[in-house]
Design a protein around this motif. Structure first.
Motif, PDB file in Angstrom:
ATOM      1  N   LYS A   1       0.845  -1.199   0.000  1.00  0.00           N
ATOM      2  CA  LYS A   1       0.000   0.000   0.000  1.00  0.00           C
ATOM      3  C   LYS A   1       0.876   1.243   0.000  1.00  0.00           C
ATOM      4  CE  LYS A   1      -3.967   1.912   2.519  1.00  0.00           C
ATOM      5  NZ  LYS A   1      -4.816   1.744   3.714  1.00  0.00           N
ATOM      6  N   ILE A   2       0.659   2.129  -0.962  1.00  0.00           N
ATOM      7  CA  ILE A   2       1.398   3.393  -1.028  1.00  0.00           C
ATOM      8  C   ILE A   2       0.587   4.469  -0.323  1.00  0.00           C
ATOM      9  CG2 ILE A   2       2.345   5.173  -2.548  1.00  0.00           C
ATOM     10  CD1 ILE A   2       2.626   2.988  -4.697  1.00  0.00           C
ATOM     11  N   ILE A   3       1.210   5.163   0.616  1.00  0.00           N
ATOM     12  CA  ILE A   3       0.520   6.206   1.388  1.00  0.00           C
ATOM     13  C   ILE A   3       1.195   7.546   1.140  1.00  0.00           C
ATOM     14  CG2 ILE A   3      -0.117   7.008   3.700  1.00  0.00           C
ATOM     15  CD1 ILE A   3      -0.115   4.029   4.515  1.00  0.00           C
ATOM     16  N   GLU A   4       0.421   8.513   0.699  1.00  0.00           N
ATOM     17  CA  GLU A   4       0.923   9.872   0.503  1.00  0.00           C
ATOM     18  C   GLU A   4       0.191  10.803   1.460  1.00  0.00           C
ATOM     19  OE1 GLU A   4       1.710  11.651  -3.135  1.00  0.00           O
ATOM     20  OE2 GLU A   4       2.312   9.820  -4.172  1.00  0.00           O
ATOM     21  N   ASN A   5       0.938  11.636   2.153  1.00  0.00           N
ATOM     22  CA  ASN A   5       0.357  12.576   3.107  1.00  0.00           C
ATOM     23  C   ASN A   5       0.464  14.002   2.583  1.00  0.00           C
ATOM     24  OD1 ASN A   5      -0.575  11.038   5.402  1.00  0.00           O
ATOM     25  ND2 ASN A   5       1.548  10.524   5.797  1.00  0.00           N
ATOM     26  N   ARG A   6      -0.605  14.754   2.717  1.00  0.00           N
ATOM     27  CA  ARG A   6      -0.576  16.166   2.367  1.00  0.00           C
ATOM     28  C   ARG A   6      -0.060  16.957   3.564  1.00  0.00           C
ATOM     29  NH1 ARG A   6      -6.249  17.162  -0.928  1.00  0.00           N
ATOM     30  NH2 ARG A   6      -5.882  15.637  -2.578  1.00  0.00           N
ATOM     31  N   ASN A   7       0.109  18.249   3.354  1.00  0.00           N
ATOM     32  CA  ASN A   7       0.675  19.102   4.409  1.00  0.00           C
ATOM     33  C   ASN A   7      -0.150  19.099   5.687  1.00  0.00           C
ATOM     34  OD1 ASN A   7       2.773  19.695   2.764  1.00  0.00           O
ATOM     35  ND2 ASN A   7       2.521  21.905   2.823  1.00  0.00           N
ATOM     36  N   ARG A   8      -1.460  18.947   5.565  1.00  0.00           N
ATOM     37  CA  ARG A   8      -2.309  18.948   6.765  1.00  0.00           C
ATOM     38  C   ARG A   8      -1.978  17.752   7.663  1.00  0.00           C
ATOM     39  NH1 ARG A   8      -6.211  22.120   7.904  1.00  0.00           N
ATOM     40  NH2 ARG A   8      -6.381  22.872   5.762  1.00  0.00           N
ATOM     41  N   SER A   9      -1.775  16.578   7.048  1.00  0.00           N
ATOM     42  CA  SER A   9      -1.412  15.384   7.819  1.00  0.00           C
ATOM     43  C   SER A   9      -0.014  15.514   8.408  1.00  0.00           C
ATOM     44  CB  SER A   9      -1.477  14.141   6.925  1.00  0.00           C
ATOM     45  OG  SER A   9      -2.779  13.940   6.443  1.00  0.00           O
TER      46      SER A   9
ATOM     47  N   ARG B   1       3.703  24.678   5.689  1.00  0.00           N
ATOM     48  CA  ARG B   1       2.737  25.691   5.252  1.00  0.00           C
ATOM     49  C   ARG B   1       1.396  25.036   4.920  1.00  0.00           C
ATOM     50  NH1 ARG B   1       3.558  30.011   0.273  1.00  0.00           N
ATOM     51  NH2 ARG B   1       1.672  31.212   0.659  1.00  0.00           N
ATOM     52  N   LEU B   2       0.348  25.573   5.521  1.00  0.00           N
ATOM     53  CA  LEU B   2      -0.999  25.095   5.233  1.00  0.00           C
ATOM     54  C   LEU B   2      -1.742  26.149   4.424  1.00  0.00           C
ATOM     55  CD1 LEU B   2      -2.024  23.603   8.690  1.00  0.00           C
ATOM     56  CD2 LEU B   2      -1.374  22.348   6.644  1.00  0.00           C
ATOM     57  N   PRO B   3      -2.492  25.726   3.411  1.00  0.00           N
ATOM     58  CA  PRO B   3      -3.239  26.710   2.612  1.00  0.00           C
ATOM     59  C   PRO B   3      -4.279  27.407   3.466  1.00  0.00           C
ATOM     60  CG  PRO B   3      -3.939  24.472   2.084  1.00  0.00           C
ATOM     61  CD  PRO B   3      -2.749  24.358   2.976  1.00  0.00           C
ATOM     62  N   LYS B   4      -4.399  28.713   3.280  1.00  0.00           N
ATOM     63  CA  LYS B   4      -5.410  29.469   4.011  1.00  0.00           C
ATOM     64  C   LYS B   4      -6.785  29.083   3.484  1.00  0.00           C
ATOM     65  CE  LYS B   4      -6.653  34.188   5.314  1.00  0.00           C
ATOM     66  NZ  LYS B   4      -6.385  35.619   5.096  1.00  0.00           N
ATOM     67  N   PRO B   5      -7.722  28.710   4.385  1.00  0.00           N
ATOM     68  CA  PRO B   5      -9.064  28.324   3.915  1.00  0.00           C
ATOM     69  C   PRO B   5      -9.713  29.456   3.126  1.00  0.00           C
ATOM     70  CG  PRO B   5      -8.791  27.837   6.257  1.00  0.00           C
ATOM     71  CD  PRO B   5      -7.612  28.664   5.847  1.00  0.00           C
TER      72      PRO B   5
END
Length: 373
Positions: A118-126, A159-163
């Motif tokens: 299983k390949i797991i990719e995490n975004r900046n939020r994670s 860095r997290l994108p501003k909502p």
């Protein structure tokens, strides 16, 4: 080993299903703690008394994931298991090692499961959540003089994108009306689906209306009991994050759909097992509906309203956003909506206030530089 059947001796005001759910999370926390080094014991006590139960579990899962990385993927310890990691091993860890863990390893890694990988990719939020968990751990161990230095200042920013209001997914008021029509009529379903819909339409209607009226979280709705409702007083009780007990007023619509469901569709008490007798929303098997089943139900009806496939239907959280934007569009203040939805910070509610239909078009239309004449 066969587990003994749980017996509940509940002297609190919480219903038994809430107590059982919290017990499941506590058992999971204790299971993780047994897999971690013993020098973290005081950190476990800090989490137990200092943060919400769900946050405690999330932090422990992240710390265990990091410790398994140290054992299996790094040269920072020679310990054979996470439990065997020593204080000396942790004292050797630098900010650079954490940044490599977050930036190189966590962003994309693989896990072997039976016959596949299983390949797991995490975004900046994670990644930000994992960083937060490790920051709390390392600061605590430094404060307790287990670690010699505080390395958290050297952690790279994530860095997290501003909502953005335009990015908030929710249904328009006319789409909510369409969705309720589909719940009422069964239109859009196949003949096979209609057989199931006929048996659950009153339940489904009550669920959808509660979501779009109160903006409930899916866990709050799933935990509702018949005893949660006091129709004489016109209110019902929910349990929010951090086990916060809240009384919500009942309006006529919600009272009507819930009573119709209980009287005309919900299974009689004598056909429901003891554990689920008080559960408000039951499955076809006469058991409390699971969170997954409620999510699938919401996706099914929202996909019909949106005219898209079931996979592209909205989650219950999008109905929470729908409730917020609908209330604001009808003139309620952001502070009233903040109170109803239990937002910790009013800036979250402001995002919904900013999301008004055609607001950009109206601004530009009324800001002409050249006269048409």
């Amino acid at each position: 080993m066969v587990k003994n059947k749980l017996s509940i001796h509940n002297k609190s005001d919480k219903p038994n299903n809430i107590v059982l759910k919290e017990n499941e999370i506590i058992e999971r926390c204790l299971e993780i703690e047994r897999q971690l080094p013993s020098f973290m014991r005081d950190f476990f006590l800090y989490l137990k008394s200092g943060v919400a139960l769900s946050t405690r579990l999330a932090y422990l899962e992240d710390v265990l994931f990091f410790c398994k990385y140290l054992v299996n993927e790094s040269s920072l310890t020679e310990a054979p298991t996470a439990t065997a990691i020593s204080i000396e091993d942790f004292n050797k860890i630098s900010a650079k090692d954490i940044n490599r863990f977050l930036g190189d390893y966590c962003s994309r890694y693989t896990m072997e499961r039976d016959e596949f990988v299983k390949i797991i990719e995490n975004r900046n939020r994670s990644l930000a959540r994992k960083k937060s968990s490790l920051s709390v751990l390392f600061k605590f161990l430094y404060r307790d003089e287990i670690l010699e230095k505080n390395i958290t200042d050297g952690f790279n920013p994530i860095r997290l994108p501003k909502p953005q209001p335009d990015a908030i997914k929710r249904l328009e008021i006319d789409e909510v009306a369409k969705m309720l029509d589909f719940v009422e009529t069964g239109e859009g379903f196949t003949e096979k689906e209609k057989v199931y819909w006929e048996k659950t339409k009153l339940r489904d209607k009550a669920i959808i209306i509660l979501f779009v009226t109160y903006g409930l979280r899916v866990s709050e709705l799933q935990q509702l009991n018949i005893s949660s409702f006091n129709f004489n007083r016109g209110d019902f009780r929910i349990y929010r994050k951090r086990s916060k007990e809240v009384l919500m007023p009942l309006n006529k619509t919600c009272e009507k759909v819930i009573k119709e469901y209980i009287r005309n569709e919900r299974a009689p008490e004598n056909t429901v097992n003891e554990a689920d007798k008080d559960a408000l929303f039951l499955s076809m098997q006469n058991k409390r509906m699971t969170i997954r089943a409620i999510r699938n139900l919401v996706k099914k009806y929202t996909s019909l309203a949106l005219g898209t496939s079931k996979n592209n239907g909205y989650s219950p959280h999008k109905l929470r956003a729908t409730a917020a934007t609908s209330l604001i569009q009808q003139g309620f203040s952001i502070y009233d909506v903040q109170n109803l939805l239990d937002h910790d910070n009013v800036t979250t509610t402001q995002l919904y206030a900013a999301h008004k239909k055609n607001v950009k078009r109206e601004i530009v239309k009324n800001f002409e530089w050249l006269d048409e004449n």
